[in-house]
Design an enzyme around this catalytic site. Structure first.
Site, PDB file in Angstrom:
ATOM      1  N   TRP A  48      16.132  -9.765  91.494  1.00  0.00           N
ATOM      2  CA  TRP A  48      16.514 -10.667  90.243  1.00  0.00           C
ATOM      3  C   TRP A  48      15.830 -11.855  90.156  1.00  0.00           C
ATOM      4  CZ3 TRP A  48      17.950 -15.808  90.098  1.00  0.00           C
ATOM      5  CH2 TRP A  48      18.643 -16.194  89.036  1.00  0.00           C
ATOM      6  N   HIS A  49      14.965 -12.139  91.082  1.00  0.00           N
ATOM      7  CA  HIS A  49      14.111 -13.397  90.790  1.00  0.00           C
ATOM      8  C   HIS A  49      12.734 -13.161  90.097  1.00  0.00           C
ATOM      9  CE1 HIS A  49      16.545 -15.414  93.742  1.00  0.00           C
ATOM     10  NE2 HIS A  49      16.051 -16.495  93.532  1.00  0.00           N
ATOM     11  N   GLY A  50      12.719 -11.746  90.012  1.00  0.00           N
ATOM     12  CA  GLY A  50      11.233 -11.392  89.028  1.00  0.00           C
ATOM     13  C   GLY A  50      10.875 -10.200  89.252  1.00  0.00           C
TER      14      GLY A  50
END
Lengths: 367, 463
Positions: free
Chosen positions: B317-319
Site C-alpha cells: 500500500w505504501h508504494g
C-alpha cells in the site's frame, strides 16, 4: 492561554496575507541576483499541466512580506539556537564564511572538453589554471570535524588527464601566501580577492617565464569597505558587515572593447553603487572583451577562456601583451579555439575556479 | 498544496475559514467545505479531480443499490471493491506489475508510465470503507451525494490521511459542534503538526539526504546509523505532523477525527508498534481485511497466514516497489515470531525490548527508504558491519554536532513528555505564559523556514 495562541496566530496570518495583497511587488531580487516570479497568466494548458499552480506557489514565496527579514531570522535561528555551522552551503568559521564544495558530477566531461579544445589547437600549448577556492586554502579555519570533499582530488584528476600546460603551482603559491596571513578570498563572496588574483598572476608568469611586476608597481586603493557578495546573500544575515575591495591600479594607455563598446578602463566603478560590487572588475560579464595596450613593446597576443575569477586577474596581465581577448564562454556564441586559429593568437589560457567549474554551463562549449 | 506551505496557511485557509464562520447553517457550511476541497484537489491534480468525482458518484450509486436490492448486495459490494481496487491498481501498480512480470519471466512488455494521482490510496480506501459499512448494515446508506462527497473529498484528510472510516464520522457530517473552543483547540493542534513537519521532519530529512548522498566508501558505521535514525525521525514527524494538522483542521471545522499516531517509538514490541503507528491504516486493514479473513479465530496457522497477508498489503500500500513488499514482510515476520512466544520473553526484559523494537523499526525504515536494491544492500552492509567500514569518523561527529539539538528535540517529542506536562502547564501561570510565547515564536520561525526554502541566491546573472 490556548485562546491567546490561537487568536495571535490568526491575527498574524491575516495581517501577513493582507500585507501581501497590499504591498508593492518588485521584479528583481538584488540579493539573489535573479528575477522574481511574475503573476502567471492563466491559460488552459498551464492550468491542466499544473504549471499555473506551481507559478502561483513561486509567486507567493517570492513576494512574501518581510521576506529578507524572515531569511535572516532563519539563518540566525539555525546558527544560534540549533547550533548549526553549515547553513545553506556556507560554513560559519568565526568571522570567516567559507562556501562548501559540492560533489563534482562532470569531471570526465570537463576532461574530454579540454582535450578536444587542445586537439583543435594542435601544436599550440594551452595553459590551464584551475583555482582552488577558500575551502581548500583555508581548510584549517573550518569548524572542527568538518570534512568536506577534496577539491585537490578533482583538480589532480583533471590536470593528470589533459594535455595542457598545467599551472599547478598555484595551489602551493596560495598556501604560502595564506601562511603569511594574507586575505586571498573574500569572506562574504565566492571570488578571490585582488591579492589572491595577484598570486594567480605570479603563478601564470612563472609558468610562462615572464618576470612578474612587484606589488609595489601598483597603486593599491581600497575602493569600498561595504562589499556583501554571494556568500552574504546565501546567509542573508543582515547583522554582518561588508568587506573591502582593493584595486591594484596602474598607469596604462589602453583601449578596451566590451562587446564592441569602447572604453579606456578595466574597471567600471558604477558597480560600487550596486550590490554586486565584484562586477567592477572588467565591467562584469561580456561575451568578448578585447584589451589593446597602446604603449608596449610586446607584440604578443593572449586569449582567455574563463569564468569571473579571471576578471580581477586580467588587469595584471595587460602590461605583458599587445592584445588580450577575454571570452566568457557562458555567453560567447562561437568556439574560442576557432577564434584562436583564425587570429593566430600566441598564448591561450583557460582559467576556472574549482567551486563552480563543475556546473559552469560555459566550459563545455569552449572548443 | 501542502498544509505546510505559505499558500495554504496565508491564502487558502483564511479564504475558506472566513465565510465558513460567518455562515451558521451546517448545510451551507458543508457546501463551502466541498467547494474548498475540490479547489484544493484541483490545485494539486487538475486532471485527476474528475477521476475522484467519478469514483465518488460510482460508490454512491453502488451503495444505494446495496440498500435497495438486498438480494444482490454481494454483487454490488464486489463491484464497488473491484472498481476501487481496480482504480488503485491501474494508477499505482500497473508500471510496477509489468516491469516485475518482465524481469520475472524474461519478457519485454513496454512499461507504461502512468501518473499517480495524489491521495488515490486514501480516497479509494475511504470509499471502500463507506460501501462495506453500508453492506454490513453498520451505517444507513447516505442518500445525499453531497454528504458522501464531503466525506471522501474533505481536504484535511484527502491527500495524506488519516483514513477516516465512514462509521466513525457519518453522524458528524450533518450534526457537529462548532465553537470558539473547537477553533482554539484545532488551531493549536494544527500548529503542533506544523512545527513537527517544518522544524523537525524537514531538517531531519536534510540530514538523511546528506548521509545518503555522501560518498558511500567513506561512510562510517555510526554515520550510517545516524542517517537511518534521521530518516526514522523524518518519516515519523512528517507523517504524524501531517496527521496532527489534519486532525487540527478537522477540529477547526467541527469534526472529531480519531488519533492516527500514539508515540510509536516508545513501543516494546513490533505488535505494540503497529497499535501506535498509522493507526487509521492498521485498523482499516484489521476491520476490512484481517477479521473477514478469519482473524485469529481459525487456528494458529491461519492466524499467521492472515497476519502476513495484512502486512504484505500494508507494505505494498505504501508504494509500488519491491522494497515496500520486503518492508511489509519484515514487520510481518517479527509480528509472527512475537506471537510465537518472543513477546512473552520481551515482557521480562525492560530495556532490551525497547532496543529490539527500535532496531527492527529503524532497519525497517532503511528498507522503506531506499528503492534501489544495490544501494540498499550497500547501505545495509555498512550498518550491519558487513563490509570494512570505519566505526566512527570526522564526518559522523560533524553531522552529529550539527544536528544534536534537532535530534534531542525529536527524541523528546517522540515520547509523551509534553502530553504529560500539559496538565501542569495549564495550572501554572508562568508556564502557561511561557508556552503561549513559545508557540508564537515558533510560528514565526516556521514562517521563516518556509520563506527561506524558496530563497535561492543565484551566482550568475540571468541568461
Amino acid at each position: 492561554m490556548n485562546k491567546f495562541i490561537s487568536l495571535t496566530v490568526t491575527i498574524l496570518i491575516l495581517a501577513l496575507s493582507i500585507a501581501f495583497v497590499v504591498m508593492p511587488k518588485s521584479d528583481f531580487s538584488e540579493n539573489e541576483n535573479r528575477m522574481l516570479q511574475e503573476f502567471p497568466e492563466l491559460t488552459f494548458e498551464s492550468f491542466a499541466s499544473g504549471e499555473y499552480m506551481e507559478d502561483i506557489t513561486l509567486y507567493i514565496s517570492d513576494h512574501f512580506p518581510l521576506r529578507n527579514g524572515f531569511v535572516t531570522l532563519k539563518t540566525l535561528f539555525a546558527e544560534k539556537i540549533m547550533g548549526s555551522r553549515l547553513i545553506n552551503g556556507i560554513y560559519i568559521c568565526g568571522d570567516m564564511y567559507i562556501e562548501d564544495y559540492n560533489r563534482p558530477e562532470n569531471t570526465d566531461r570537463l576532461i574530454a572538453t579540454f582535450n578536444k579544445f587542445c586537439k583543435n589547437l594542435e601544436g599550440k600549448k594551452v595553459d590551464l589554471m584551475l583555482v582552488p577556492t577558500a575551502i581548500e586554502i583555508y581548510g584549517d579555519r573550518l569548524p572542527r570535524f568538518a570534512s568536506p570533499l577534496s577539491q585537490l582530488k578533482t583538480m589532480d584528476k583533471i590536470y593528470s588527464s589533459v594535455e595542457c600546460n598545467n599551472i599547478d603551482s598555484l595551489y602551493d603559491a596560495l598556501r604560502l601566501e595564506k601562511e603569511k596571513g594574507r586575505k586571498l578570498f573574500y569572506s562574504l563572496d565566492h571570488h578571490w580577492t585582488t591579492e589572491g588574483a595577484y598570486v594567480g598572476y605570479t603563478a601564470y608568469c612563472k609558468a610562462k617565464g615572464i618576470e612578474p611586476q612587484p606589488e609595489s608597481a601598483f597603486d593599491i586603493k581600497t575602493v569600498t569597505d561595504d562589499f556583501k557578495g554571494t556568500v552574504y546573500s546565501k546567509l542573508n544575515d543582515i547583522t554582518l558587515k561588508g568587506e573591502e575591495i582593493k584595486v591594484y591600479d596602474q598607469d596604462n594607455d589602453i583601449t578596451v572593447l566590451y562587446d564592441g563598446v569602447e572604453s579606456n578602463s578595466l574597471y567600471n566603478y558604477d558597480y560600487l553603487e550596486k550590490k554586486d560590487k565584484y562586477s567592477l572588475f572588467l565591467n562584469n560579464i561580456h561575451s568578448l572583451v578585447e584589451i589593446t595596450n597602446n604603449k608596449t613593446d610586446s607584440t604578443r597576443t593572449l586569449a582567455i577562456a574563463k569564468d569571473s575569477y579571471a576578471n580581477s586577474m586580467i588587469p595584471f596581465l595587460v602590461k605583458h601583451y599587445k592584445k588580450i581577448y577575454v571570452f566568457d564562454t557562458r555567453s560567447y556564441k562561437g568556439a574560442v579555439s576557432d577564434f584562436v586559429k583564425e587570429n593566430n593568437i600566441d598564448d591561450v589560457l583557460i582559467l576556472y575556479n574549482m567551486n563552480t567549474i563543475d556546473t559552469d554551463t560555459g566550459v563545455n562549449v569552449i572548443y | 498544496m501542502l498544509f505546510s506551505s505559505l499558500e495554504f496557511i496565508f491564502f487558502f485557509l483564511p479564504i475558506v475559514c472566513i465565510p465558513y464562520f460567518i455562515v451558521k447553517n451546517t448545510k451551507i457550511r458543508n457546501y463551502i467545505l466541498i467547494l474548498a476541497s475540490l479547489f484544493f484537489y484541483t490545485f494539486g491534480e487538475p486532471k485527476a479531480v474528475l477521476l475522484m468525482l467519478v469514483s465518488i458518484v460510482v460508490n454512491y450509486g453502488l451503495a444505494l443499490l446495496i440498500e435497495k436490492r438486498k438480494s444482490a448486495k454481494k454483487f454490488f459490494l464486489t463491484a464497488s471493491i473491484l472498481v476501487n481496487i481496480g482504480l488503485l491498481f491501474w494508477y499505482k501498480y500497473t508500471g510496477f506489475f509489468v516491469s516485475s512480470l518482465n524481469s520475472l519471466l524474461g519478457l519485454s512488455f513496454e512499461v507504461p508510465v502512468i501518473h499517480l494521482p495524489i491521495g488515490i490510496s486514501f480516497f479509494t480506501f475511504q470509499a471502500m470503507s463507506y460501501v462495506i459499512d453500508v453492506y454490513r448494515g453498520d451505517t444507513p446508506v447516505q442518500k445525499k451525494l453531497s454528504n458522501l462527497m464531503l466525506y471522501i473529498s474533505f481536504f484535511p484528510q484527502l491527500i495524506a490521511g488519516p483514513i477516516i472510516k465512514y462509521h466513525d464520522i457519518d453522524e458528524q457530517i450533518e450534526n457537529r459542534q462548532i465553537s470558539l473552543d473547537s477553533y482554539v483547540a484545532g488551531s493549536k493542534r494544527f500548529l503542533i503538526g506544523l512545527f513537527k513537519k517544518v522544524l523537525i521532519a524537514n531538517n531531519a530529512g536534510a540530514l538523511w539526504e546528506a548521509v545518503l548522498n555522501s560518498d558511500m566508501s567513506s561512510l562510517s558505521v555510526a554515520g550510517a546509523w545516524l542517517g537511518a535514525i534521521a530518516f526514522s525521525l523524518q518519516i515519523y514527524f512528517d507523517f504524524s505532523g501531517y496527521s496532527d494538522m489534519a486532525i487540527g483542521l478537522g477540529r477547526i471545522f467541527g469534526f472529531r477525527f480519531l488519533e492516527n499516531f500514539n508515540y510509536p517509538y516508545i513501543s516494546r514490541s513490533i505488535r505494540e508498534f503497529w497499535r501506535r503507528w498509522h493507526i487509521s491504516l492498521s485498523t482499516w486493514f484489521k476491520e476490512y481485511l484481517y477479521i473477514p479473513l478469519g482473524g485469529s479465530r481459525k487456528g494458529n496457522v491461519r492466524t499467521y497466514f492472515n497476519l502476513l497477508a495484512v502486512f504484505l498489503c500494508t507494505g505494498i500500500w505504501h508504494g509500488a516497489s519491491w522494497n515496500f513488499v520486503i518492508w511489509g514482510i519484515w514487520h510481518g515476520f517479527f509480528s509472527v515470531i512475537e506471537r510465537l512466544g518472543l513477546e512473552k520473553i520481551l515482557k521480562k526484559c525492560r530495556v532490551i525490548n525497547h532496543i529490539y523494537t527500535l532496531c527492527v523499526v529503524v532497519i525497517g525504515f532503511v528498507i522503506f527508504a531506499i528503492t534501489d536494491f544495490t544501494q540498499l544492500g550497500e547501505y545495509m552492509g555498512v550498518m550491519l558491519f558487513n563490509s570494512n567500514h570505519i566505526l566512527v569518523n570526522d564526518s559522523f561527529i560533524f553531522n552529529l554536532k550539527e544536528n544534536i539539538t534537532l535530534i534531542g528535540a525529536a527524541a523528546l517529542f517522540s515520547m509523551p513528555v509534553y502530553k504529560r506536562l500539559e496538565g501542569s502547564i495549564e495550572s501554572n501561570g508562568i508556564l502557561k505564559t511561557a508556552e503561549g510565547v513559545l508557540f508564537i515564536l515558533l510560528f514565526i520561525v516556521t514562517i521563516a523556514y518556509l520563506v527561506s526554502s524558496a530563497y535561492n541566491p543565484f551566482l550568475y546573472f540571468r541568461f
